[in-house]
Design a protein around this motif. Structure first.
Motif, PDB file in Angstrom:
ATOM      1  N   PRO A  48       0.811  -1.575  -0.102  1.00 54.07           N
ATOM      2  CA  PRO A  48       0.055  -0.318   0.113  1.00 54.07           C
ATOM      3  C   PRO A  48       0.946   1.624  -0.059  1.00 54.07           C
ATOM      4  CG  PRO A  48       0.439  -0.468   2.315  1.00 54.07           C
ATOM      5  CD  PRO A  48       0.761  -2.309   1.530  1.00 54.07           C
TER       6      PRO A  48
ATOM      7  N   CYS B 233       1.497   5.358  -0.028  1.00 56.05           N
ATOM      8  CA  CYS B 233      -0.156   6.729   1.581  1.00 56.05           C
ATOM      9  C   CYS B 233      -0.388   7.645  -0.154  1.00 56.05           C
ATOM     10  CB  CYS B 233       1.265   7.109   2.157  1.00 56.05           C
ATOM     11  SG  CYS B 233       0.215   9.051   3.322  1.00 56.05           S
TER      12      CYS B 233
ATOM     13  N   ASP C  78      -5.703   5.890  15.546  1.00 61.39           N
ATOM     14  CA  ASP C  78      -4.278   6.539  14.851  1.00 61.39           C
ATOM     15  C   ASP C  78      -4.145   7.769  15.561  1.00 61.39           C
ATOM     16  OD1 ASP C  78      -2.287   6.009  13.519  1.00 61.39           O
ATOM     17  OD2 ASP C  78      -3.201   5.740  11.428  1.00 61.39           O
TER      18      ASP C  78
ATOM     19  N   THR D 242      -0.838   8.054   8.572  1.00 61.66           N
ATOM     20  CA  THR D 242      -1.454   6.647   8.266  1.00 61.66           C
ATOM     21  C   THR D 242      -2.957   6.653   8.815  1.00 61.66           C
ATOM     22  OG1 THR D 242      -0.642   6.273  10.028  1.00 61.66           O
ATOM     23  CG2 THR D 242       0.637   5.608   8.005  1.00 61.66           C
TER      24      THR D 242
ATOM     25  N   GLN E 258      -9.444   5.711  12.221  1.00 61.46           N
ATOM     26  CA  GLN E 258      -9.249   4.418  11.823  1.00 61.46           C
ATOM     27  C   GLN E 258      -7.965   4.520  11.270  1.00 61.46           C
ATOM     28  OE1 GLN E 258     -12.571   2.861   9.651  1.00 61.46           O
ATOM     29  NE2 GLN E 258     -11.373   1.077   8.843  1.00 61.46           N
TER      30      GLN E 258
ATOM     31  N   GLY F 178      -4.715   3.686   8.282  1.00 64.11           N
ATOM     32  CA  GLY F 178      -5.338   3.064   6.690  1.00 64.11           C
ATOM     33  C   GLY F 178      -4.889   1.800   5.936  1.00 64.11           C
ATOM     34  N   LYS F 179      -4.961   1.419   5.622  1.00 60.61           N
ATOM     35  CA  LYS F 179      -3.960  -0.419   4.900  1.00 60.61           C
ATOM     36  C   LYS F 179      -2.823   0.177   4.536  1.00 60.61           C
ATOM     37  CE  LYS F 179      -8.345  -1.305   1.973  1.00 60.61           C
ATOM     38  NZ  LYS F 179      -8.910  -2.153   0.867  1.00 60.61           N
ATOM     39  N   ASN F 180      -2.451   1.040   4.433  1.00 64.43           N
ATOM     40  CA  ASN F 180      -0.751   1.030   5.100  1.00 64.43           C
ATOM     41  C   ASN F 180       0.003   1.299   5.826  1.00 64.43           C
ATOM     42  OD1 ASN F 180      -1.978   3.888   4.494  1.00 64.43           O
ATOM     43  ND2 ASN F 180      -0.361   5.167   3.419  1.00 64.43           N
ATOM     44  N   LYS F 181      -0.896   1.320   7.232  1.00 65.84           N
ATOM     45  CA  LYS F 181      -0.504   1.779   8.494  1.00 65.84           C
ATOM     46  C   LYS F 181       1.051   1.600   9.077  1.00 65.84           C
ATOM     47  CE  LYS F 181      -0.272   3.094  12.893  1.00 65.84           C
ATOM     48  NZ  LYS F 181       0.396   4.843  13.741  1.00 65.84           N
ATOM     49  N   TYR F 182       0.831  -0.316   8.277  1.00 62.54           N
ATOM     50  CA  TYR F 182       2.254  -0.793   8.907  1.00 62.54           C
ATOM     51  C   TYR F 182       3.644  -0.258   7.675  1.00 62.54           C
ATOM     52  CZ  TYR F 182      -1.261  -2.925  12.619  1.00 62.54           C
ATOM     53  OH  TYR F 182      -1.449  -2.546  13.320  1.00 62.54           O
TER      54      TYR F 182
END
Length: 253
Positions: free
Chosen positions: A17, A19, A147, A176, A221, A223-227
């Motif tokens: 993912p 950003c 987050d 994120t 919440q 995002g999917k690219n957090k990690y």
């Protein structure tokens, strides 16, 4: 075999993912090229609910009589108060009432802070000369989780706080976080609401939920690219695999 390895390595890079800056700025539909002005019509004063704790202080020309309200001990927390500015905590019971010296039970649920002050002051005129009543909500707090830089529970001292202010207390959203998909969780009058909030639109400023209430929770919440954004090692490993694949091909030719 080598072609499959290269294909998998490149595919891994592409699937990571990324950003997108598009979802990062707040209030994107706000005209930033010219000043704007609008009236505030969505602020409603806080109303008292069961389980609230009211700080009540009373003064009057009958200093001895009014002193029964202002003993130097907080009845809720048990901690000593400043003798020059005594504030006593009165718990609002499940019936929406507080028990006060002299006047007994007072129905306060559903009233604003000023409404409670006026009601108590009016009833005290029967017992005290020119009573002056101050009322404050002692347990006004909001929670910010998810987050953000500093998730936590934040006390509110000025009896009014907006969503941007609460997020600022928590150190702002991480890069994120999903700014268009925040959830406000609110409990009042025996009901629990889950309200979607969009920080990318200036419509928030006119929302009936712009100002928070006691015990509100903001969930941010990720995002999917957090990690992937926090730990760049994922992307670095995939790049390294791709490089090794190319080196292996070159060496075996």
């Amino acid at each position: 075999m080598y072609k499959h390895l290269i294909f998998l390595s490149v595919l891994f890079v592409l699937l990571l993912p990324a950003c997108s800056y598009k979802g990062v700025p707040y209030f994107q539909d706000l005209n930033q090229n010219a000043p704007a002005k609008e009236s505030i019509s969505n602020f409603n004063p806080i109303t008292i609910q069961p389980e609230d704790i009211l700080g009540i202080s009373v003064s009057s020309l009958n200093s001895e009589a009014s002193s029964v309200f202002n003993y130097n001990l907080n009845t809720i927390t048990g901690t000593a108060q400043n003798a020059n500015n005594p504030v006593v905590g009165y718990l609002v019971d499940e019936k929406g009432q507080v028990q006060l010296p002299l006047i007994g039970s007072v129905k306060v649920s559903g009233l604003t802070i000023s409404g409670v002050r006026e009601k108590i002051q009016q009833q005290l005129t029967e017992y005290l000369k020119q009573p002056v009543v101050n009322v404050r909500l002692l347990n006004f707090k909001v929670s910010v989780m998810g987050d953000v830089l500093r998730p936590g529970v934040y006390p509110v001292t000025n009896q009014r706080i907006s969503i941007p202010e609460a997020i600022t207390l928590a150190g702002d959203l991480n890069i994120t976080a999903l700014r268009s998909n925040i959830i406000l969780i609110r409990e009042q009058e025996g009901n629990r609401e889950y309200i979607p909030i969009d920080l990318t639109s200036k419509k928030l400023f006119n929302s009936p939920y712009y100002y928070l209430k006691t015990n509100d929770i903001l969930y941010i919440q990720p995002g999917k690219n957090k990690y992937a954004s926090v730990d760049n090692s994922y992307r670095n490993i995939s790049i390294l695999l791709s490089a090794l694949s190319i080196v292996v091909i070159l060496l075996t030719r």
